[in-house]
Design an enzyme around this catalytic site. Structure first.
Site, PDB file in Angstrom:
ATOM      1  N   LYS A 265       0.870  -1.183   0.000  1.00  0.00           N
ATOM      2  CA  LYS A 265       0.000   0.000   0.000  1.00  0.00           C
ATOM      3  C   LYS A 265       0.900   1.223   0.000  1.00  0.00           C
ATOM      4  CE  LYS A 265      -4.034   2.172   2.014  1.00  0.00           C
ATOM      5  NZ  LYS A 265      -3.586   3.488   1.529  1.00  0.00           N
ATOM      6  N   ARG A 285      -7.967   9.992  -8.362  1.00  0.00           N
ATOM      7  CA  ARG A 285      -9.108   9.286  -7.781  1.00  0.00           C
ATOM      8  C   ARG A 285     -10.346  10.159  -7.726  1.00  0.00           C
ATOM      9  NH1 ARG A 285      -8.168   7.294  -1.935  1.00  0.00           N
ATOM     10  NH2 ARG A 285     -10.397   6.889  -2.099  1.00  0.00           N
ATOM     11  N   GLU A 314      -0.838   3.679  -8.565  1.00  0.00           N
ATOM     12  CA  GLU A 314      -0.388   4.859  -7.823  1.00  0.00           C
ATOM     13  C   GLU A 314       0.887   5.381  -8.456  1.00  0.00           C
ATOM     14  OE1 GLU A 314      -0.868   5.830  -4.094  1.00  0.00           O
ATOM     15  OE2 GLU A 314      -2.738   4.704  -3.852  1.00  0.00           O
ATOM     16  N   PHE A 354      -1.692  -1.881 -10.074  1.00  0.00           N
ATOM     17  CA  PHE A 354      -2.153  -3.090  -9.397  1.00  0.00           C
ATOM     18  C   PHE A 354      -3.449  -3.643  -9.977  1.00  0.00           C
ATOM     19  CE2 PHE A 354      -2.988   0.662  -6.669  1.00  0.00           C
ATOM     20  CZ  PHE A 354      -4.365   0.778  -6.855  1.00  0.00           C
ATOM     21  N   ARG A 426     -16.627   0.564  -1.517  1.00  0.00           N
ATOM     22  CA  ARG A 426     -15.698   0.113  -0.482  1.00  0.00           C
ATOM     23  C   ARG A 426     -16.310  -1.133   0.155  1.00  0.00           C
ATOM     24  NH1 ARG A 426     -11.927   3.211   1.959  1.00  0.00           N
ATOM     25  NH2 ARG A 426     -13.002   5.143   1.403  1.00  0.00           N
ATOM     26  N   LYS A 432      -7.406  -2.949   3.718  1.00  0.00           N
ATOM     27  CA  LYS A 432      -6.118  -2.289   3.955  1.00  0.00           C
ATOM     28  C   LYS A 432      -5.709  -2.458   5.418  1.00  0.00           C
ATOM     29  CE  LYS A 432      -8.515   2.162   4.414  1.00  0.00           C
ATOM     30  NZ  LYS A 432      -8.658   3.533   3.856  1.00  0.00           N
TER      31      LYS A 432
END
Length: 565
Positions: A265, A285, A314, A354, A426, A432
């Site tokens: 992460k 985002r 990212e 990812f 979500r 996470k």
């Protein structure tokens, strides 16, 4: 639509814990709105302004005009006012923004002013979250839930789908004269009207059922056509899939059935990269386009052996030892529009991807994570893929987590291998895990709240102890994590510690210790210590600790330097 109607609806939504009641109230507002205001209703009842940056903050809410006695503001007028405010720039801009805000404020009634204050300050905790809003759109439009959810997923936002869906429902509703069912009912048909109610009742019910059926069929037909416009299109960003938090690795693995993928992460900037032919576009985002600011990422994606691809990942700035530089460095690089070539040389960024959502004409949103990763492995070189392992063993997962954190990264994301890409949601498929930073800090002052927090002390000024001087170094402010009960308690407690005040802030004796969770420490010129906490939120008050036992500024500096706990 009058703005006061939304203010009243917001109060109603805030005042109930019933999800069904919230959905019903919002759906009623969506149906009542003018067609070109449906999107604004979505924004406002979600607690947001359409303009994410207006240059207006808490300080601008001071000394504004008293409420109007009559409601005259329209929803579109409020949006136009904030649009004008957001465009103000240059010398005298602060005074001009304040004048524009004062003009709209003077026309607002007391409920409207409270609603506006909540929108500006971001303190509207009314429970109209994405899930509730999506359900309200479904209810207001009467369209199939799956179709609406799919459209929102690929549109990347609720507002445009709400506008289209509600308009489709309105267009599809048959009129009384056009259904053909009412003209043959009741007394006009003859004998049944005088002799009893049975014949009339049955005929009327049949007409009503026929009309309802016609409405449902017409709505579905028109709605399906309207929602078809919302499809995954290369070049149009989708809202990213999000991860839910877990307190530790064991809890994260327990939520995944079977082996899971573990990935770094990264504390960078989330990007979605679209390529079609030689055209490459990059979005954040929040769906803002930043293509021109990241030429090295454009070049890397353009070099891939693909004609069309949509990647999720990212970008991050690394130092010479491949350790992440502070988040501010990456954010400043991505946020800057000027001197891009010079910035690229001074602050190069790398992309770590990812996920892949589309590849050469094939949409991959519904494919399992294993298949999407297999495509990534075929198309992307290893240096463009985020490091990861697949395991179901806690020891292996813990080792990977520890190694990731030792490298300076934020933590790991644990992913279910079979899950599709659930854009904009979500859920439980991505989890996470981060080493949570906490500090025991001292409350130095507190600001009066706005909106639903009016009359309560809300925004805490936080300080760390400097053992050399005995003074406290301010590290930022927060009103996050405060329940209604805690707000009432801290108001009473902090007023008892008051040393002096101005109109908006109560300064207190530095005695009350509060435990604060945060995501990191960043450089800041706003405070004398040169540091500020990122995403600070209240966990609890520590009545068991005195101010002399609070964390020191040296501890905070160590975390800032990357060597803290």
């Amino acid at each position: 639509m009058l703005f006061v109607d939304l203010a009243q609806a917001s109060a109603t939504v805030s005042g109930t814990s019933s999800r069904l009641a919230k959905v019903r109230e919002i759906a009623d507002c969506l149906r009542a709105a003018d067609p070109d205001e449906v999107a604004l209703v979505v924004f406002y009842l979600a607690g947001e302004l359409r303009q994410r940056r207006t240059g207006v903050g808490y300080a601008a809410l001071r000394d504004l005009p008293a409420p109007s006695e009559t409601a005259s503001l329209g929803v579109s007028e409020v949006d136009q006012a904030f649009e004008e405010i957001s465009r103000v720039a240059g010398p005298g801009s602060q005074a001009r923004r304040r004048q524009l805000l004062s003009d709209i404020w003077a026309r607002a009634t007391a409920p409207e002013q409270r609603f506006l204050a909540g929108l500006i300050g971001g303190e509207l905790r009314q429970g109209a979250l994405d899930g509730v809003m999506v359900d309200a759109v479904i209810k207001a439009s009467a369209l199939p839930a799956a179709d609406v959810r799919r459209a929102i997923m690929v549109a990347g936002a609720i507002a445009p789908v709400a506008s289209a869906a509600v308009a489709a429902a309105n267009d599809a509703t048959p009129t009384d004269s056009g259904t053909g069912t009412d003209s043959g009912t009741g007394t006009d048909s003859g004998t049944g009207s005088d002799s009893g109610t049975g014949s009339d009742s049955g005929t009327a019910d049949g007409a009503s059922d026929a009309k309802t059926g016609a409405t449902v069929r017409a709505t579905a037909r028109v709605g399906a056509s309207v929602l078809d416009q919302f499809r995954l299109a290369v070049g149009r960003p989708l809202r990213p899939m999000l991860a839910s938090p877990a307190p530790d690795m064991a809890a994260a693995l327990a939520k995944i059935d079977g082996p899971a993928a573990l990935e770094w992460k990264l504390d960078g900037v989330r990007v979605q990269v679209h390529r079609e032919g030689d055209s490459v576009r990059i979005f954040t985002r929040t769906l803002d386009e930043v293509t021109g600011r990241l030429p090295e990422i454009v070049e890397a994606v353009r070099a891939l052996p693909s004609g069309a691809i949509v990647l999720d990942g990212e970008v991050i700035a690394l130092d010479d030892a491949d350790r992440p530089r502070p988040f501010q460095v990456t954010a400043s690089r991505v946020g800057s529009r000027t001197d891009v070539a010079k910035l690229r040389e001074a602050v190069p960024v790398r992309a770590f991807f990812f996920d892949v959502l589309h590849h050469d004409g094939r949409d991959l949103l519904g494919e399992p994570g294993t298949e999407r990763w297999a495509v990534l492995e075929r198309v992307l070189p290893s240096h463009l893929r985020v490091p990861r392992i697949v395991t179901s063993h806690l020891d292996a997962a813990t080792t990977f987590f520890s190694d990731t954190c030792e490298r300076g990264h934020e933590g790991v994301v644990v992913k279910a291998l079979t899950a599709p890409y659930d854009a904009g949601r979500r859920g439980a498929a991505w989890i996470k895990v981060k080493p949570r930073h906490t500090l025991d800090l001292v409350v130095l002052a507190v600001e009066w709240g706005h909106g639903r927090r009016t009359g309560l002390l809300s925004n805490l000024h936080l300080g760390a102890r400097d053992p050399r001087t005995g003074e406290f170094v301010m590290l930022g402010k927060t009103f996050k994590g405060l329940t209604d009960e805690l707000l009432r308690w801290q108001t009473e407690r902090l007023l008892a510690l008051e040393s002096h005040r101005d109109r908006w802030t109560v300064y207190v004796r530095p005695e009350l210790v509060v435990e604060i969770a945060f995501d990191g420490v960043q450089t800041s010129s706003r405070y004398a210590g040169g540091m500020a906490l990122r995403f600070a939120r209240v966990l609890r008050y520590r009545d068991d600790k005195t101010a002399t036992e609070a964390d020191t500024v040296e501890t905070v500096r160590a975390i800032h330097a990357g060597s803290g706990p």
